[in-house]
Design a protein around this motif. Structure first.
Motif, PDB file in Angstrom:
ATOM      1  N   ALA A 213     -39.597   4.027  16.765  1.00 23.88           N
ATOM      2  CA  ALA A 213     -39.215   3.911  15.356  1.00 23.88           C
ATOM      3  C   ALA A 213     -37.875   4.582  15.107  1.00 23.88           C
ATOM      4  CB  ALA A 213     -40.297   4.530  14.470  1.00 23.88           C
ATOM      5  N   GLU A 214     -37.681   5.784  15.660  1.00 24.39           N
ATOM      6  CA  GLU A 214     -36.425   6.505  15.459  1.00 24.39           C
ATOM      7  C   GLU A 214     -35.243   5.750  16.053  1.00 24.39           C
ATOM      8  OE1 GLU A 214     -37.296  10.254  17.264  1.00 24.39           O
ATOM      9  OE2 GLU A 214     -38.624  10.879  15.619  1.00 24.39           O
ATOM     10  N   LEU A 215     -35.422   5.214  17.260  1.00 21.47           N
ATOM     11  CA  LEU A 215     -34.313   4.495  17.899  1.00 21.47           C
ATOM     12  C   LEU A 215     -33.997   3.187  17.193  1.00 21.47           C
ATOM     13  CD1 LEU A 215     -35.007   5.103  21.697  1.00 21.47           C
ATOM     14  CD2 LEU A 215     -33.137   6.024  20.315  1.00 21.47           C
ATOM     15  N   PHE A 216     -35.030   2.424  16.844  1.00 28.55           N
ATOM     16  CA  PHE A 216     -34.779   1.146  16.176  1.00 28.55           C
ATOM     17  C   PHE A 216     -34.221   1.354  14.768  1.00 28.55           C
ATOM     18  CE2 PHE A 216     -37.469  -0.686  19.524  1.00 28.55           C
ATOM     19  CZ  PHE A 216     -36.744  -1.828  19.813  1.00 28.55           C
ATOM     20  N   GLU A 217     -34.516   2.488  14.169  1.00 35.44           N
ATOM     21  CA  GLU A 217     -33.965   2.798  12.849  1.00 35.44           C
ATOM     22  C   GLU A 217     -32.465   3.049  12.932  1.00 35.44           C
ATOM     23  OE1 GLU A 217     -34.307   6.383   9.547  1.00 35.44           O
ATOM     24  OE2 GLU A 217     -36.014   5.964  10.841  1.00 35.44           O
TER      25      GLU A 217
ATOM     26  N   ARG B  96     -47.591  -2.288  13.648  1.00 35.97           N
ATOM     27  CA  ARG B  96     -49.029  -2.360  13.390  1.00 35.97           C
ATOM     28  C   ARG B  96     -49.512  -1.089  12.680  1.00 35.97           C
ATOM     29  NH1 ARG B  96     -48.970  -4.684  18.460  1.00 35.97           N
ATOM     30  NH2 ARG B  96     -49.653  -2.748  19.459  1.00 35.97           N
ATOM     31  N   ASP B  97     -48.968   0.069  13.063  1.00 38.54           N
ATOM     32  CA  ASP B  97     -49.345   1.331  12.401  1.00 38.54           C
ATOM     33  C   ASP B  97     -48.977   1.306  10.919  1.00 38.54           C
ATOM     34  OD1 ASP B  97     -50.374   2.352  14.735  1.00 38.54           O
ATOM     35  OD2 ASP B  97     -48.790   3.843  15.044  1.00 38.54           O
ATOM     36  N   ILE B  98     -47.766   0.839  10.625  1.00 39.90           N
ATOM     37  CA  ILE B  98     -47.314   0.759   9.225  1.00 39.90           C
ATOM     38  C   ILE B  98     -48.241  -0.156   8.432  1.00 39.90           C
ATOM     39  CG2 ILE B  98     -45.468  -0.169   7.732  1.00 39.90           C
ATOM     40  CD1 ILE B  98     -44.491   2.360   8.862  1.00 39.90           C
ATOM     41  N   VAL B  99     -48.504  -1.331   8.993  1.00 42.49           N
ATOM     42  CA  VAL B  99     -49.313  -2.315   8.280  1.00 42.49           C
ATOM     43  C   VAL B  99     -50.766  -1.864   8.173  1.00 42.49           C
ATOM     44  CG1 VAL B  99     -50.426  -4.452   9.092  1.00 42.49           C
ATOM     45  CG2 VAL B  99     -48.178  -4.538   8.164  1.00 42.49           C
ATOM     46  N   SER B 100     -51.262  -1.107   9.144  1.00 44.46           N
ATOM     47  CA  SER B 100     -52.635  -0.580   9.051  1.00 44.46           C
ATOM     48  C   SER B 100     -52.761   0.366   7.864  1.00 44.46           C
ATOM     49  CB  SER B 100     -53.009   0.160  10.333  1.00 44.46           C
ATOM     50  OG  SER B 100     -53.157  -0.751  11.382  1.00 44.46           O
ATOM     51  N   LYS B 101     -51.755   1.192   7.650  1.00 45.72           N
ATOM     52  CA  LYS B 101     -51.769   2.097   6.489  1.00 45.72           C
ATOM     53  C   LYS B 101     -51.768   1.292   5.187  1.00 45.72           C
ATOM     54  CE  LYS B 101     -49.357   5.800   8.916  1.00 45.72           C
ATOM     55  NZ  LYS B 101     -48.113   6.565   9.071  1.00 45.72           N
ATOM     56  N   PHE B 102     -50.961   0.232   5.165  1.00 43.57           N
ATOM     57  CA  PHE B 102     -50.880  -0.633   3.984  1.00 43.57           C
ATOM     58  C   PHE B 102     -52.223  -1.307   3.732  1.00 43.57           C
ATOM     59  CE2 PHE B 102     -49.122  -4.884   2.347  1.00 43.57           C
ATOM     60  CZ  PHE B 102     -49.067  -4.451   1.037  1.00 43.57           C
TER      61      PHE B 102
ATOM     62  N   LEU C 269     -40.053   3.146   2.270  1.00 42.15           N
ATOM     63  CA  LEU C 269     -38.989   4.129   2.078  1.00 42.15           C
ATOM     64  C   LEU C 269     -39.224   5.392   2.904  1.00 42.15           C
ATOM     65  CD1 LEU C 269     -38.336   3.735  -1.751  1.00 42.15           C
ATOM     66  CD2 LEU C 269     -36.902   2.919   0.134  1.00 42.15           C
ATOM     67  N   ALA C 270     -40.480   5.751   3.124  1.00 38.41           N
ATOM     68  CA  ALA C 270     -40.790   6.966   3.885  1.00 38.41           C
ATOM     69  C   ALA C 270     -40.804   6.738   5.393  1.00 38.41           C
ATOM     70  CB  ALA C 270     -42.141   7.522   3.436  1.00 38.41           C
ATOM     71  N   GLU C 271     -41.320   5.576   5.837  1.00 36.99           N
ATOM     72  CA  GLU C 271     -41.569   5.386   7.265  1.00 36.99           C
ATOM     73  C   GLU C 271     -41.086   4.052   7.832  1.00 36.99           C
ATOM     74  OE1 GLU C 271     -45.652   6.160   8.395  1.00 36.99           O
ATOM     75  OE2 GLU C 271     -45.938   7.438   6.639  1.00 36.99           O
ATOM     76  N   GLY C 272     -40.533   3.177   7.012  1.00 43.11           N
ATOM     77  CA  GLY C 272     -40.299   1.808   7.449  1.00 43.11           C
ATOM     78  C   GLY C 272     -38.886   1.400   7.784  1.00 43.11           C
ATOM     79  N   ALA C 273     -37.981   2.349   7.944  1.00 40.64           N
ATOM     80  CA  ALA C 273     -36.582   1.974   8.173  1.00 40.64           C
ATOM     81  C   ALA C 273     -36.377   1.173   9.452  1.00 40.64           C
ATOM     82  CB  ALA C 273     -35.698   3.220   8.191  1.00 40.64           C
ATOM     83  N   ALA C 274     -37.192   1.392  10.465  1.00 43.89           N
ATOM     84  CA  ALA C 274     -37.027   0.652  11.729  1.00 43.89           C
ATOM     85  C   ALA C 274     -37.359  -0.826  11.570  1.00 43.89           C
ATOM     86  CB  ALA C 274     -37.891   1.265  12.830  1.00 43.89           C
TER      87      ALA C 274
ATOM     88  N   PRO D 181     -38.511  -5.212   3.678  1.00 39.38           N
ATOM     89  CA  PRO D 181     -37.979  -3.841   3.756  1.00 39.38           C
ATOM     90  C   PRO D 181     -36.471  -3.748   3.526  1.00 39.38           C
ATOM     91  CG  PRO D 181     -39.613  -4.164   5.457  1.00 39.38           C
ATOM     92  CD  PRO D 181     -39.398  -5.510   4.803  1.00 39.38           C
ATOM     93  N   ARG D 182     -35.712  -4.736   4.002  1.00 39.82           N
ATOM     94  CA  ARG D 182     -34.254  -4.693   3.777  1.00 39.82           C
ATOM     95  C   ARG D 182     -33.926  -4.679   2.303  1.00 39.82           C
ATOM     96  NH1 ARG D 182     -32.717  -9.912   7.086  1.00 39.82           N
ATOM     97  NH2 ARG D 182     -34.523 -10.508   5.865  1.00 39.82           N
ATOM     98  N   GLU D 183     -34.655  -5.472   1.536  1.00 41.32           N
ATOM     99  CA  GLU D 183     -34.383  -5.572   0.096  1.00 41.32           C
ATOM    100  C   GLU D 183     -34.812  -4.292  -0.624  1.00 41.32           C
ATOM    101  OE1 GLU D 183     -32.482  -7.881  -0.053  1.00 41.32           O
ATOM    102  OE2 GLU D 183     -33.188  -9.119   1.591  1.00 41.32           O
ATOM    103  N   ILE D 184     -35.903  -3.684  -0.172  1.00 38.27           N
ATOM    104  CA  ILE D 184     -36.349  -2.427  -0.784  1.00 38.27           C
ATOM    105  C   ILE D 184     -35.292  -1.344  -0.587  1.00 38.27           C
ATOM    106  CG2 ILE D 184     -38.066  -0.574  -0.597  1.00 38.27           C
ATOM    107  CD1 ILE D 184     -40.150  -2.841  -0.021  1.00 38.27           C
ATOM    108  N   PHE D 185     -34.775  -1.219   0.642  1.00 41.61           N
ATOM    109  CA  PHE D 185     -33.722  -0.225   0.880  1.00 41.61           C
ATOM    110  C   PHE D 185     -32.454  -0.572   0.105  1.00 41.61           C
ATOM    111  CE2 PHE D 185     -36.312   0.915   4.596  1.00 41.61           C
ATOM    112  CZ  PHE D 185     -36.316   2.294   4.461  1.00 41.61           C
TER     113      PHE D 185
END
Length: 199
Positions: free
Chosen positions: A17-21, A59-65, A92-97, A158-162
């Motif tokens: 996540a950090e690298l792809f962000e 999958r982790d992001i979407v599981s939380k959702f 905004l908190a975890e989805g930048a990647a 996510p692009r539009e949210i940012f």
């Protein structure tokens, strides 16, 4: 999975996540292993490729959702606001990647093929969309829920949210309110167009 394996798995997903962000250039599993401070061999025991690690993050992001949506006691528009607000906050908190990776295939094709990432999104959106469709009085239209999911995906990308946060300096609450309003209007316009278009 043993505790150390779970820990390494979580470290690799976080590193991906950090690298792809931060990076738009190609990222290898070796890069992710370095970022996670584990051996490349360990990385390959968990994932086949960098894309595989990114898929686990998605999958982790979407599981939380999905979990948030399924736990909501509210109904109608309050449910839609709650679920969409959680998505905006989560991105905004975890989805930048998620911003840098795009599929060459369209949303509906992937949605109908039950892509794992979109399967969780579909579960999260099923009840809020079904209730909105009933509120708008368009529940009798065949395929309207799939088309509603398509419109939601366009607006809540996510692009539009940012972009809304960074370019217009909107707060998460403002973003949610505007996107939910736009989604309701877009779905109403879309279904009206369906009802009036020539055969």
């Amino acid at each position: 999975m043993r505790r150390d394996q779970r820990l390494n798995n979580a470290k690799l997903i976080q590193a991906a996540a950090e690298l792809f962000e931060r990076c738009e250039q190609p990222i290898s599993l070796a890069d992710i292993a370095r970022q996670a401070d584990v051996s490349v061999a360990t990385a390959y025991r968990h994932f086949e490729s960098a894309d595989d690690a990114l898929s686990a993050y998605r999958r982790d992001i979407v599981s939380k959702f999905r979990d948030h949506s399924l736990e909501q006691p509210s109904n109608g528009l309050a449910l839609l606001e709650s679920v969409c607000g959680f998505w905006v906050d989560l991105i905004l908190a975890e989805g930048a990647a998620l911003v840098h990776r795009r599929s060459s295939e369209g949303f509906l094709a992937r949605y109908k093929a039950d892509e794992p990432y979109l399967e969780g999104q579909a579960e999260a959106l099923a009840r809020p969309i079904r209730e909105l469709v009933m509120i708008l009085g368009v529940g009798e239209l065949v395929g309207v829920e799939d088309e509603a999911a398509f419109l939601w995906n366009v607006l809540f990308d996510p692009r539009e949210i940012f972009d809304l946060r960074d370019t217009l300096a909107l707060s998460p609450t403002q973003i949610t309110h505007r996107l939910v309003s736009a989604f309701r209007g877009a779905l109403l316009g879309w279904t009206t167009a369906r009802l009036t278009e020539p055969a």
